[in-house]
Write a protein that holds these residues in place. Structure first.
Motif, PDB file in Angstrom:
ATOM      1  N   CYS A   1       0.855  -1.179   0.000  1.00  0.00           N
ATOM      2  CA  CYS A   1       0.000   0.000   0.000  1.00  0.00           C
ATOM      3  C   CYS A   1       0.897   1.238   0.000  1.00  0.00           C
ATOM      4  O   CYS A   1       2.086   1.155   0.303  1.00  0.00           O
ATOM      5  CB  CYS A   1      -0.899   0.002   1.230  1.00  0.00           C
ATOM      6  SG  CYS A   1      -2.042  -1.393   1.310  1.00  0.00           S
ATOM      7  N   PHE A   2       0.320   2.391  -0.320  1.00  0.00           N
ATOM      8  CA  PHE A   2       1.116   3.618  -0.274  1.00  0.00           C
ATOM      9  C   PHE A   2       0.209   4.827  -0.088  1.00  0.00           C
ATOM     10  O   PHE A   2      -0.978   4.695   0.181  1.00  0.00           O
ATOM     11  CB  PHE A   2       2.066   3.736  -1.464  1.00  0.00           C
ATOM     12  CG  PHE A   2       1.455   3.798  -2.844  1.00  0.00           C
ATOM     13  CD1 PHE A   2       2.041   4.585  -3.820  1.00  0.00           C
ATOM     14  CD2 PHE A   2       0.337   3.056  -3.211  1.00  0.00           C
ATOM     15  CE1 PHE A   2       1.525   4.647  -5.111  1.00  0.00           C
ATOM     16  CE2 PHE A   2      -0.182   3.103  -4.495  1.00  0.00           C
ATOM     17  CZ  PHE A   2       0.414   3.913  -5.442  1.00  0.00           C
ATOM     18  N   GLY A   3       0.778   6.037  -0.230  1.00  0.00           N
ATOM     19  CA  GLY A   3       0.095   7.268   0.163  1.00  0.00           C
ATOM     20  C   GLY A   3       0.559   7.672   1.545  1.00  0.00           C
ATOM     21  O   GLY A   3       0.737   6.811   2.422  1.00  0.00           O
ATOM     22  N   HIS A   4       0.777   8.998   1.787  1.00  0.00           N
ATOM     23  CA  HIS A   4       1.305   9.335   3.115  1.00  0.00           C
ATOM     24  C   HIS A   4       0.808  10.661   3.694  1.00  0.00           C
ATOM     25  O   HIS A   4       1.412  11.180   4.634  1.00  0.00           O
ATOM     26  CB  HIS A   4       2.835   9.245   3.128  1.00  0.00           C
ATOM     27  CG  HIS A   4       3.563  10.293   2.339  1.00  0.00           C
ATOM     28  ND1 HIS A   4       4.859  10.111   1.922  1.00  0.00           N
ATOM     29  CD2 HIS A   4       3.212  11.527   1.906  1.00  0.00           C
ATOM     30  CE1 HIS A   4       5.267  11.184   1.274  1.00  0.00           C
ATOM     31  NE2 HIS A   4       4.288  12.064   1.267  1.00  0.00           N
ATOM     32  N   GLU A   5      -0.296  11.200   3.201  1.00  0.00           N
ATOM     33  CA  GLU A   5      -0.925  12.346   3.873  1.00  0.00           C
ATOM     34  C   GLU A   5      -2.423  12.272   3.617  1.00  0.00           C
ATOM     35  O   GLU A   5      -2.859  12.035   2.489  1.00  0.00           O
ATOM     36  CB  GLU A   5      -0.345  13.677   3.388  1.00  0.00           C
ATOM     37  CG  GLU A   5      -0.515  13.976   1.917  1.00  0.00           C
ATOM     38  CD  GLU A   5       0.015  15.360   1.519  1.00  0.00           C
ATOM     39  OE1 GLU A   5       0.044  16.265   2.368  1.00  0.00           O
ATOM     40  OE2 GLU A   5       0.395  15.521   0.346  1.00  0.00           O
ATOM     41  N   ALA A   6      -3.217  12.453   4.673  1.00  0.00           N
ATOM     42  CA  ALA A   6      -4.661  12.272   4.529  1.00  0.00           C
ATOM     43  C   ALA A   6      -5.405  12.943   5.671  1.00  0.00           C
ATOM     44  O   ALA A   6      -4.827  13.323   6.694  1.00  0.00           O
ATOM     45  CB  ALA A   6      -5.002  10.780   4.490  1.00  0.00           C
ATOM     46  N   VAL A   7      -6.717  13.059   5.470  1.00  0.00           N
ATOM     47  CA  VAL A   7      -7.628  13.491   6.524  1.00  0.00           C
ATOM     48  C   VAL A   7      -8.685  12.401   6.677  1.00  0.00           C
ATOM     49  O   VAL A   7      -9.077  11.759   5.698  1.00  0.00           O
ATOM     50  CB  VAL A   7      -8.276  14.856   6.185  1.00  0.00           C
ATOM     51  CG1 VAL A   7      -9.034  14.804   4.862  1.00  0.00           C
ATOM     52  CG2 VAL A   7      -9.195  15.316   7.305  1.00  0.00           C
ATOM     53  N   GLY A   8      -9.112  12.156   7.907  1.00  0.00           N
ATOM     54  CA  GLY A   8     -10.097  11.107   8.133  1.00  0.00           C
ATOM     55  C   GLY A   8     -10.717  11.198   9.513  1.00  0.00           C
ATOM     56  O   GLY A   8     -10.646  12.238  10.182  1.00  0.00           O
ATOM     57  N   GLU A   9     -11.318  10.084   9.939  1.00  0.00           N
ATOM     58  CA  GLU A   9     -12.027  10.035  11.221  1.00  0.00           C
ATOM     59  C   GLU A   9     -11.588   8.807  12.006  1.00  0.00           C
ATOM     60  O   GLU A   9     -11.463   7.709  11.444  1.00  0.00           O
ATOM     61  CB  GLU A   9     -13.535   9.983  10.977  1.00  0.00           C
ATOM     62  CG  GLU A   9     -14.370   9.935  12.247  1.00  0.00           C
ATOM     63  CD  GLU A   9     -15.856   9.872  11.962  1.00  0.00           C
ATOM     64  OE1 GLU A   9     -16.557   9.099  12.644  1.00  0.00           O
ATOM     65  OE2 GLU A   9     -16.313  10.589  11.043  1.00  0.00           O
ATOM     66  N   VAL A  10     -11.365   8.983  13.296  1.00  0.00           N
ATOM     67  CA  VAL A  10     -10.924   7.886  14.155  1.00  0.00           C
ATOM     68  C   VAL A  10     -12.066   6.890  14.372  1.00  0.00           C
ATOM     69  O   VAL A  10     -13.179   7.267  14.749  1.00  0.00           O
ATOM     70  CB  VAL A  10     -10.425   8.421  15.511  1.00  0.00           C
ATOM     71  CG1 VAL A  10     -10.118   7.257  16.461  1.00  0.00           C
ATOM     72  CG2 VAL A  10      -9.187   9.287  15.322  1.00  0.00           C
ATOM     73  N   LEU A  11     -11.757   5.606  14.127  1.00  0.00           N
ATOM     74  CA  LEU A  11     -12.721   4.529  14.351  1.00  0.00           C
ATOM     75  C   LEU A  11     -12.435   3.736  15.615  1.00  0.00           C
ATOM     76  O   LEU A  11     -13.352   3.201  16.244  1.00  0.00           O
ATOM     77  CB  LEU A  11     -12.718   3.562  13.159  1.00  0.00           C
ATOM     78  CG  LEU A  11     -13.140   4.115  11.801  1.00  0.00           C
ATOM     79  CD1 LEU A  11     -12.962   3.044  10.734  1.00  0.00           C
ATOM     80  CD2 LEU A  11     -14.583   4.593  11.839  1.00  0.00           C
TER      81      LEU A  11
ATOM     82  N   ALA B   1      -7.166  20.308   4.582  1.00  0.00           N
ATOM     83  CA  ALA B   1      -6.766  19.323   5.586  1.00  0.00           C
ATOM     84  C   ALA B   1      -5.950  18.198   4.968  1.00  0.00           C
ATOM     85  O   ALA B   1      -4.979  17.709   5.561  1.00  0.00           O
ATOM     86  CB  ALA B   1      -8.004  18.763   6.285  1.00  0.00           C
ATOM     87  N   ALA B   2      -6.315  17.795   3.751  1.00  0.00           N
ATOM     88  CA  ALA B   2      -5.614  16.687   3.094  1.00  0.00           C
ATOM     89  C   ALA B   2      -4.175  17.033   2.754  1.00  0.00           C
ATOM     90  O   ALA B   2      -3.351  16.136   2.531  1.00  0.00           O
ATOM     91  CB  ALA B   2      -6.364  16.275   1.830  1.00  0.00           C
ATOM     92  N   LEU B   3      -3.846  18.331   2.713  1.00  0.00           N
ATOM     93  CA  LEU B   3      -2.489  18.763   2.367  1.00  0.00           C
ATOM     94  C   LEU B   3      -1.620  19.026   3.591  1.00  0.00           C
ATOM     95  O   LEU B   3      -0.424  19.287   3.455  1.00  0.00           O
ATOM     96  CB  LEU B   3      -2.548  20.036   1.518  1.00  0.00           C
ATOM     97  CG  LEU B   3      -3.357  19.964   0.223  1.00  0.00           C
ATOM     98  CD1 LEU B   3      -3.306  21.299  -0.505  1.00  0.00           C
ATOM     99  CD2 LEU B   3      -2.847  18.851  -0.676  1.00  0.00           C
ATOM    100  N   LEU B   4      -2.206  18.959   4.766  1.00  0.00           N
ATOM    101  CA  LEU B   4      -1.456  19.317   5.967  1.00  0.00           C
ATOM    102  C   LEU B   4      -0.408  18.276   6.343  1.00  0.00           C
ATOM    103  O   LEU B   4       0.594  18.598   6.970  1.00  0.00           O
ATOM    104  CB  LEU B   4      -2.420  19.512   7.144  1.00  0.00           C
ATOM    105  CG  LEU B   4      -3.173  20.840   7.177  1.00  0.00           C
ATOM    106  CD1 LEU B   4      -4.288  20.799   8.213  1.00  0.00           C
ATOM    107  CD2 LEU B   4      -2.219  21.990   7.476  1.00  0.00           C
ATOM    108  N   GLY B   5      -0.609  17.026   5.961  1.00  0.00           N
ATOM    109  CA  GLY B   5       0.280  15.966   6.422  1.00  0.00           C
ATOM    110  C   GLY B   5       1.624  15.902   5.739  1.00  0.00           C
ATOM    111  O   GLY B   5       2.540  15.227   6.219  1.00  0.00           O
TER     112      GLY B   5
END
Length: 343
Positions: free
Chosen positions: A63-73, A144-148
């Protein structure tokens, strides 16, 4: 409900070869957090993984990708400061050292799929708590998606500039108008600093039509009209020619070159050494220069007060199912970030 349904992820299987696979939901270790990823961004690092310009990849498939916005489950017992339902930023950059192995994901056949500590092109990811940060609900999703990664990296570079006087800053030259370069330009505006983005004629012509509010100049004009005129040059691309141009833009025996581009492994450039004896500085900027969570929350404050406009940095977006097309579109070099909508 975000925690229900199959957990699907973009898995890199080889050069320019991405497959969407269904993965399991491994049990959490005490230091981990499960996050429903909403939106993630494609960074130059992922493009380098996808087209193999970073060199051989011993971890395929992964898998890959390393900056995101989401919700804690779900939150592990040893994680403090996070709760189920929190809106969060996930970043490859960490607030403290990693002391644990990454999560173990498997596909439907039971085969292992490498995940690493931070992979965000996934419906439900598992991340160490030191890479997950609660964020204000008022921040728009695109910003938010660009903050990481993009904004944090740009912010780290500009911390090297803040101590300079207005005369010493002059007009900052930003070489490379991709996602990082435009993030630097947006932050320069937020701080009230003069800056110009330098890129190829094709890129600058395109960006000038996008009403971004930045100043652009082509590499051709920069070589003809701006030699020696920029006390601070920030290199935001890994292109070999960018470093040679940056050297020309600096004053003859001084200036500061900040390097935050992501060149392929093995990239070598020829630079004049003599100016270093008179005070010229060449500084590489990376994760070592980011202070988490402080830098992140200072960026959030800039967004909340309206000083930083980050939504304009997004050029295009694709659903996760079309991520292969997203990568093909992202290598055009026309500036801005590509977002992947996960949920």
């Amino acid at each position: 409900m975000k925690g229900c349904g199959k957990n699907y992820a973009a898995v890199l299987k080889g050069e320019r070869d991405i497959d969407i696979l269904y993965l399991n939901d491994p049990a959490l270790y005490p230091h981990q957090v499960r996050v429903a990823v909403q939106t993630s961004a494609i960074c130059g690092t992922q493009i380098g993984e996808w087209n193999m310009s970073r060199g051989p990849d011993p971890y395929l498939p992964h898998c890959f990708g390393h900056e995101a916005v989401g919700e804690v489950l779900e939150v592990g017992d040893e994680v403090n400061g996070l709760s189920v339902g929190d809106r969060v930023i996930v970043s490859w950059m960490k607030a403290s050292a990693d002391y644990h192995a990454p999560p173990k994901f498997r596909d439907e056949s039971g085969a292992a799929v490498n995940f690493g500590q931070c992979c965000t092109f996934v419906t439900r990811g598992v991340f160490p708590g030191n890479r997950v940060f609660k964020i204000d609900e008022s921040i728009d999703t695109d910003s938010a998606a660009l903050l990481g990664c993009a904004l944090l990296t740009a912010y780290a570079a500009l911390k090297y500039v803040t101590s300079a006087s207005e005369i010493d800053k002059g007009e900052i030259a930003i070489v490379g108008a991709g996602g990082i370069g435009l993030s630097v330009a947006a932050l320069c505006q937020a701080f009230g600093w003069s800056a110009v983005c330098v890129d190829t004629p094709e890129v600058t012509t395109y960006l000038e039509t996008q009403d971004l509010g930045f100043q652009f100049v082509s590499t051709v004009l920069a070589r003809a009209q701006r030699v020696g005129k920029h006390p601070i040059v920030i290199v935001c691309t890994g292109a070999h020619s960018a470093f040679e141009l940056a050297e020309k833009l600096l004053p003859q025996n001084g200036g500061k070159m900040l390097v935050i581009g992501n060149p392929p492994y093995g990239t070598k450039v020829s630079l004049e050494i003599k100016p270093l004896l008179y005070g010229r500085e060449i500084i590489g900027v990376g994760e070592k220069d980011v202070e988490l969570p402080r830098d992140l929350y200072e960026l959030v404050d800039l967004l909340k007060t309206g000083r930083l406009d980050a939504e304009r940095l997004v050029r295009q977006r694709f659903p996760l199912a079309h991520i292969q097309s997203a990568f093909e579109a992202s290598v055009s070099g026309l500036g801005g970030r590509t977002l992947i909508d996960i949920s």
